[in-house]
Design an enzyme around this catalytic site. Sequence first.
Site, mmCIF file in Angstrom:
data_model
loop_
_atom_site.group_PDB
_atom_site.id
_atom_site.type_symbol
_atom_site.label_atom_id
_atom_site.label_comp_id
_atom_site.label_asym_id
_atom_site.label_seq_id
_atom_site.Cartn_x
_atom_site.Cartn_y
_atom_site.Cartn_z
ATOM 1 N N ARG A 96 -4.777 50.158 -15.074
ATOM 2 C CA ARG A 96 -4.027 49.256 -15.868
ATOM 3 C C ARG A 96 -4.609 49.186 -17.483
ATOM 4 O O ARG A 96 -3.959 49.018 -18.123
ATOM 5 C CB ARG A 96 -4.647 47.612 -15.344
ATOM 6 C CG ARG A 96 -3.839 46.611 -16.214
ATOM 7 C CD ARG A 96 -4.203 45.415 -15.294
ATOM 8 N NE ARG A 96 -3.547 44.976 -14.071
ATOM 9 C CZ ARG A 96 -3.989 45.213 -12.888
ATOM 10 N NH1 ARG A 96 -5.288 45.217 -12.876
ATOM 11 N NH2 ARG A 96 -3.064 44.891 -12.043
ATOM 12 N N TYR A 97 -5.960 49.374 -17.434
ATOM 13 C CA TYR A 97 -6.286 49.529 -18.969
ATOM 14 C C TYR A 97 -6.692 51.234 -19.367
ATOM 15 O O TYR A 97 -7.079 51.882 -18.188
ATOM 16 C CB TYR A 97 -7.586 48.931 -19.000
ATOM 17 C CG TYR A 97 -7.619 47.472 -18.674
ATOM 18 C CD1 TYR A 97 -6.935 46.553 -19.578
ATOM 19 C CD2 TYR A 97 -7.761 46.718 -17.688
ATOM 20 C CE1 TYR A 97 -6.666 45.209 -19.517
ATOM 21 C CE2 TYR A 97 -7.677 45.323 -17.420
ATOM 22 C CZ TYR A 97 -7.032 44.683 -18.193
ATOM 23 O OH TYR A 97 -6.887 43.344 -17.988
ATOM 24 N N ARG A 100 -10.299 52.501 -18.141
ATOM 25 C CA ARG A 100 -11.096 52.168 -16.720
ATOM 26 C C ARG A 100 -9.874 52.012 -15.558
ATOM 27 O O ARG A 100 -8.650 51.901 -15.806
ATOM 28 C CB ARG A 100 -11.858 50.852 -16.901
ATOM 29 C CG ARG A 100 -11.014 49.483 -16.732
ATOM 30 C CD ARG A 100 -11.738 48.580 -17.702
ATOM 31 N NE ARG A 100 -11.560 48.602 -18.999
ATOM 32 C CZ ARG A 100 -10.796 47.454 -19.752
ATOM 33 N NH1 ARG A 100 -11.269 46.322 -19.326
ATOM 34 N NH2 ARG A 100 -10.662 47.654 -21.045
ATOM 35 N N CYS A 109 -12.030 42.987 4.209
ATOM 36 C CA CYS A 109 -13.073 42.012 3.599
ATOM 37 C C CYS A 109 -13.880 41.122 4.888
ATOM 38 O O CYS A 109 -13.530 41.192 5.963
ATOM 39 C CB CYS A 109 -12.319 40.877 2.975
ATOM 40 S SG CYS A 109 -11.439 41.674 1.350
ATOM 41 N N CYS A 113 -10.121 34.892 2.075
ATOM 42 C CA CYS A 113 -9.966 33.801 0.955
ATOM 43 C C CYS A 113 -8.417 33.549 1.223
ATOM 44 O O CYS A 113 -7.491 34.363 1.226
ATOM 45 C CB CYS A 113 -10.334 34.176 -0.258
ATOM 46 S SG CYS A 113 -12.161 34.442 -0.483
ATOM 47 N N CYS A 116 -6.234 34.355 -1.828
ATOM 48 C CA CYS A 116 -6.412 36.041 -2.494
ATOM 49 C C CYS A 116 -5.106 36.412 -3.159
ATOM 50 O O CYS A 116 -4.140 36.402 -2.350
ATOM 51 C CB CYS A 116 -6.823 37.007 -1.421
ATOM 52 S SG CYS A 116 -7.053 38.706 -1.862
ATOM 53 N N ARG A 118 -4.474 39.590 -3.129
ATOM 54 C CA ARG A 118 -4.130 40.661 -2.462
ATOM 55 C C ARG A 118 -3.724 40.232 -1.062
ATOM 56 O O ARG A 118 -4.102 41.075 -0.235
ATOM 57 C CB ARG A 118 -5.233 41.878 -2.779
ATOM 58 C CG ARG A 118 -5.402 42.369 -3.949
ATOM 59 C CD ARG A 118 -6.185 43.694 -3.847
ATOM 60 N NE ARG A 118 -6.094 44.050 -5.390
ATOM 61 C CZ ARG A 118 -7.113 44.161 -5.976
ATOM 62 N NH1 ARG A 118 -8.217 44.194 -5.476
ATOM 63 N NH2 ARG A 118 -7.283 44.876 -7.234
ATOM 64 N N ASP A 277 -4.229 33.178 -9.501
ATOM 65 C CA ASP A 277 -2.943 34.382 -9.414
ATOM 66 C C ASP A 277 -2.031 33.533 -8.471
ATOM 67 O O ASP A 277 -2.476 32.999 -7.702
ATOM 68 C CB ASP A 277 -3.732 35.584 -9.085
ATOM 69 C CG ASP A 277 -4.621 36.264 -10.028
ATOM 70 O OD1 ASP A 277 -4.088 36.301 -11.121
ATOM 71 O OD2 ASP A 277 -5.406 36.759 -9.508
ATOM 72 N N ASP A 314 -5.072 36.594 -15.601
ATOM 73 C CA ASP A 314 -4.320 37.738 -15.365
ATOM 74 C C ASP A 314 -2.703 37.520 -15.469
ATOM 75 O O ASP A 314 -2.041 36.954 -14.943
ATOM 76 C CB ASP A 314 -4.558 38.156 -14.025
ATOM 77 C CG ASP A 314 -5.034 39.881 -14.282
ATOM 78 O OD1 ASP A 314 -4.331 40.517 -14.844
ATOM 79 O OD2 ASP A 314 -5.887 40.349 -13.446
ATOM 80 N N LYS A 321 -5.833 40.899 -18.523
ATOM 81 C CA LYS A 321 -6.622 39.537 -18.772
ATOM 82 C C LYS A 321 -6.398 38.967 -20.136
ATOM 83 O O LYS A 321 -6.550 39.854 -20.800
ATOM 84 C CB LYS A 321 -7.815 39.439 -18.080
ATOM 85 C CG LYS A 321 -8.071 39.840 -16.787
ATOM 86 C CD LYS A 321 -9.457 39.938 -16.406
ATOM 87 C CE LYS A 321 -9.646 40.333 -14.741
ATOM 88 N NZ LYS A 321 -8.997 41.535 -14.369
#
Length: 348
Positions: A96-97, A100, A109, A113, A116, A118, A277, A314, A321
Amino acid sequence: MQDMVKTLRPKTALRTPEDLIQAGLASEADRADLEKVATLYATAIPPAFQALIEHPDDPIGRQVIPDIREATALPHELTDPIGDDALSPVPGIVHRYEDRALLKPLLVCPLYCRFCFRREHVGPGGGLLDDAALERALDWLRTHPAIREVILTGGDPLMLAPRRLAHIIRSLSAMPHVETIRIHSRVPVASPERITPELLEAMETDRAMWVVAHINHARELTPAAVAAIRLILAQAIPVLSQSVLLRGVNDTREALEDLLRSLVRARIKPYYLHHLDAAPGTAHFHVPVEEGRALLASLRGKMTGLAWPTYVLDIPGGKGKVPLGPDYLLLEEPGKVLSPNLEKYSFT
């Protein structure tokens, strides 16, 4: 009664509607709703989190116990709200950047959550990159010298076997252009027993290594979690936190302040406070941006700057972000700022 319910809870993760009912975290009347949500999203509540739930709608229970509202997606909610899929040049990589990239070696996981972003992808099926796919992802990183930082995420990279994690860390450490390795994880609070000497040894590197722990409520920082975090810190690995602003979890001044102060006491630097999100079925967790800004403004000047996170949104579609404030520079009155107690002061 509450103590009796806790003693009945198993020592393994709760994963099915039957598990939740047997553990006293749902009733038989909830079974049909739980089964409907189970067809959409995975559930896992490890023992460390089970022990913290006082009732299903408390700040811990809300995060991890399935809710029938998850089955209703609103028009603005997206299956890939931050654009991971569109920015994935090869499986396991998100770019995305410019400087990085994310490396997602697995999609498992320790807990799932309910908010989440994802949630469409993670689950017990694993999503583990096999050896060939992992090497393709590492090769992509090797051939992109503009990448200075690699962020291991997923899923949760600390769910990897120590040998596989060590291979990834060694491979990244051998890339001359990779200066920083960051691990995003829920493990220190969700399954602190996984922070073993073998896992810590696997994280050894001569590069700048950081761990970012996902923690949303002060009660998650149990003695076991704090001890696990101290083990990471003892390896000269700084620990930051990221939290999500969630309705009914940390959306009051008292709860947010308690969280941020507890993080600092545990030697964790608050890093990001995320605006939720817009993943499908998460609207019941939503806190409006202006409410979040007001919460942070109410804490300014009342607690140490060490405890101050950056409140971020985001932008959907992978745009990245942006910080949300609050603002103290009065653009409508040039040369003036607000003090923490909201008085106006001039400056030059």
